[in-house]
Design an enzyme around this catalytic site. Structure first.
Site, short mmCIF file in Angstrom:
data_model
loop_
_atom_site.label_atom_id
_atom_site.label_comp_id
_atom_site.label_asym_id
_atom_site.label_seq_id
_atom_site.Cartn_x
_atom_site.Cartn_y
_atom_site.Cartn_z
CE LYS A 1 -4.15 0.09 2.32
NZ LYS A 1 -5.00 0.37 3.31
CD GLU B 1 9.17 -7.76 6.14
OE1 GLU B 1 8.38 -8.69 7.58
OE2 GLU B 1 8.68 -6.66 5.82
N GLY C 1 -5.40 -4.96 5.02
CA GLY C 1 -4.40 -5.69 4.43
C GLY C 1 -4.90 -7.29 3.84
NE ARG C 2 -6.85 -8.44 10.23
CZ ARG C 2 -6.64 -7.76 11.02
NH1 ARG C 2 -5.00 -7.40 10.70
NH2 ARG C 2 -6.51 -7.13 11.66
CD GLU D 1 -2.21 -9.50 10.78
OE1 GLU D 1 -1.14 -9.31 10.49
OE2 GLU D 1 -3.01 -8.77 10.42
CG HIS E 1 -1.92 -41.01 6.78
ND1 HIS E 1 -2.70 -42.37 6.89
CD2 HIS E 1 -3.15 -41.04 6.30
CE1 HIS E 1 -2.55 -42.83 6.87
NE2 HIS E 1 -3.91 -42.28 5.89
CE LYS F 1 5.15 -4.82 9.44
NZ LYS F 1 3.92 -4.39 8.90
#
Length: 548
Positions: free
Chosen positions: A205, A211, A265-266, A351, A382, A510
């Protein structure tokens, strides 16, 4: 309001105590019609809630808790564009991104829909150019590969959705995703690709995400080495509101697609962040994806709380987390296309509701968001199902199952469905000790061996689950599923009194990382840290020096 101090909360607790020793088998025996009555349908998704440790009285008490907690007014406030994200003073209006053509949504008195429609139209036009081959790379060939660089919701959402709808993928375009700042992630994504036929999408944004921009700069260098500086304009797209920073990077304005501060964001897969999905499946199917979510939005606003799917999903989560001490929630898609859904919902839930203070800054007085986890299909059987069946922890489970496969092979899909149905049944009914004994005795086992094996083969059962059944993994179905979970998370946040739309816990790491990064360089001064962190910085520097 603190819901835990209300008479409605105390009433729910009384029902939980009443039902604590009641087995699901008993609830079904006492109420033969519960399987039909505790079914909901939203769009093409059928939801079976009958395998939960509740009866009508308990459900009614939970609905009264939702009413007392102000769930209905909170829903309307969200759709009205109120600033529900109080810490950041923002509206929460991702529902506007999937609204129909005649919808009107306001933020601070201004209708946002003209901008939403304009960006969506630009995205669709660009996607069609790439899909048709009209948009070409620096040597005149069409795009064959798309590399999407983002992190968090800017990565998990489009990655999950693109894989989920891979049956509809464009025959020429292949989409890869990069999120980890570890250079191995980008190297793996770029391996074998031709820069001349690769489109790179940078999703940030602010166009400053640490990152993401590190990976973007590395991808830019890879492209420039092959096609020169002028190639950037043909091969890079920015999903960002920072047009100036994107331009400085080399992305032309017509390839910068923005979104708004009222899109978290999510919750951003419905926005420009969904461009990889639109490139893969096409604008028309992307619209169907939005429509699947929009019908959940309408259901949330219009269905009574007692028949409201996201509200009931939320209330059952509160029931187990707060009254039965369930610490986790498992999402188990028996649908390989939904391989990334558990990770996506992990971020969406943890979050959002992993909070220890209320919206007015007071400490919470009860457990909030669960740990969300899972993996698809029979793989988990399994791996961790042993704990689900016979472990000491209560883990509510969601099963997600498509009735038809996009890629049928013999009877394998029927075998997959049979496994899902069997696991849900086994979790519920278990295996009583006398049944285990009878089976073993019929096999000739006796004495101490019989006692040992009978104990080992006894399953308590009474493990709750929801079952989501749909005809096939279509764009509409995927939109419906995601929106059901989004609104579930929101409703739980309302009941717990937390802000589901900020993520302050992410910020400190951060800040500290930006301080530590230059301290890793040889000879750099190391600032004030705790003794452990300082020692680790020194050790990293020594190990890097040894490698050189």
């Amino acid at each position: 309001m603190d819901a835990t101090r209300t008479p409605e909360w105390r009433a729910v607790r009384a029902h939980a105590e009443r039902l604590d020793d009641v087995h699901l088998r008993d609830l079904f025996r006492a109420d033969p019609g519960r399987a039909e009555r505790l079914q909901l349908q939203v769009g093409d998704v059928e939801i079976d809630l009958s395998k939960h440790r509740v009866d009508d009285a308990a459900l009614a008490a939970l609905v009264e808790l939702a009413e007392a907690s102000g769930v209905a007014p909170a829903i309307e406030r969200m759709f009205a564009g109120d600033h529900l994200n109080t810490t950041e003073d923002r509206a929460v209006l991702h529902v506007a991104l999937r609204a129909g053509p005649d919808a009107r949504f306001e933020v601070d008195g201004a209708d946002v829909m003209p901008d939403v429609r304009a960006v969506r139209a630009r995205l669709a036009a660009f996607a069609e150019d790439v899909r048709s081959g009209a948009h070409v790379g620096f040597d005149g060939r069409p795009i064959h590969d798309v590399v999407h660089i983002g992190i968090g919701g800017s990565d998990l959402g489009p990655k999950m959705a693109t894989q989920a709808l891979s049956a509809y993928a464009h025959e020429r375009l292949r989409v890869r995703f990069v999120s980890n700042v570890d250079p191995s992630d980008l190297s793996e994504a770029l391996a074998g690709l031709d820069p001349a036929t690769t489109l790179v999408i940078v999703a940030s944004k602010t166009f400053t995400t640490q990152e993401t921009m590190a990976n973007a700069r590395a991808a830019r260098a890879w492209l420039v080495a092959a096609g020169g500086e002028d190639a950037v304009a043909r091969h890079f797209v920015a999903l960002s509101t920072n047009v100036d920073a994107a331009a400085a990077f080399g992305v032309p304005p017509e390839q910068v697609f923005g979104f708004w501060d009222w899109v978290g964001g999510r919750y951003s897969v419905w926005s420009a962040i969904g461009l990889p999905l639109m490139l893969s499946v096409g604008p028309e199917r992307f619209e169907a994806f939005l429509a699947g979510a929009e019908q959940v939005d309408r259901h949330l606003r219009t269905a009574p709380l007692a028949a409201n799917a996201p509200v009931l999903m939320a209330l059952l989560g509160v029931w187990y987390a707060n009254f039965f001490e369930a610490e986790t929630h498992a999402v188990l898609p028996y649908d390989h296309d939904l391989v990334h859904l558990p990770a996506y919902l992990q971020q969406a839930d943890m979050e959002s509701n992993g909070k220890s203070v209320t919206t007015d800054g007071r400490p919470v007085t009860t457990t909030t968001g669960p740990i969300v986890w899972g993996q698809p299909g029979t793989n988990g059987q399994h791996a961790f199902y042993q704990l689900l069946h016979q472990g000491t922890r209560l883990v509510p489970v969601d099963f997600l199952v498509a009735a038809r496969s996009h890629r049928p092979v013999a009877d394998q899909h029927e075998l997959l469905i049979a496994n899902a149905l069997a696991q849900a049944e086994a979790l519920m009914v278990g295996r009583p000790e006398d049944e285990a004994r009878s089976e073993l005795a019929a096999q000739g086992v006796s004495g101490a061996k019989l006692d040992l094996l009978a104990a080992a083969k006894t399953f308590e059962g009474n493990r709750p689950s929801s079952f989501f059944l749909y005809p096939q993994s279509t764009p509409e179905v995927l939109g419906t599923l995601i929106a059901l979970y989004e609104h579930k998370i929101f409703v739980q946040g309302v009941i717990w009194g937390v802000n589901s739309f900020d993520q302050m816990g992410v910020e400190l790491g951060k800040v500290l990382a930006s301080r530590i990064r230059p301290e890793l360089d040889d000879g750099a001064a190391i600032g004030p840290h705790d003794a452990s962190t300082r020692a680790l910085i020194e050790r990293v520097r020594a190990l890097r020096g040894d490698a050189r």
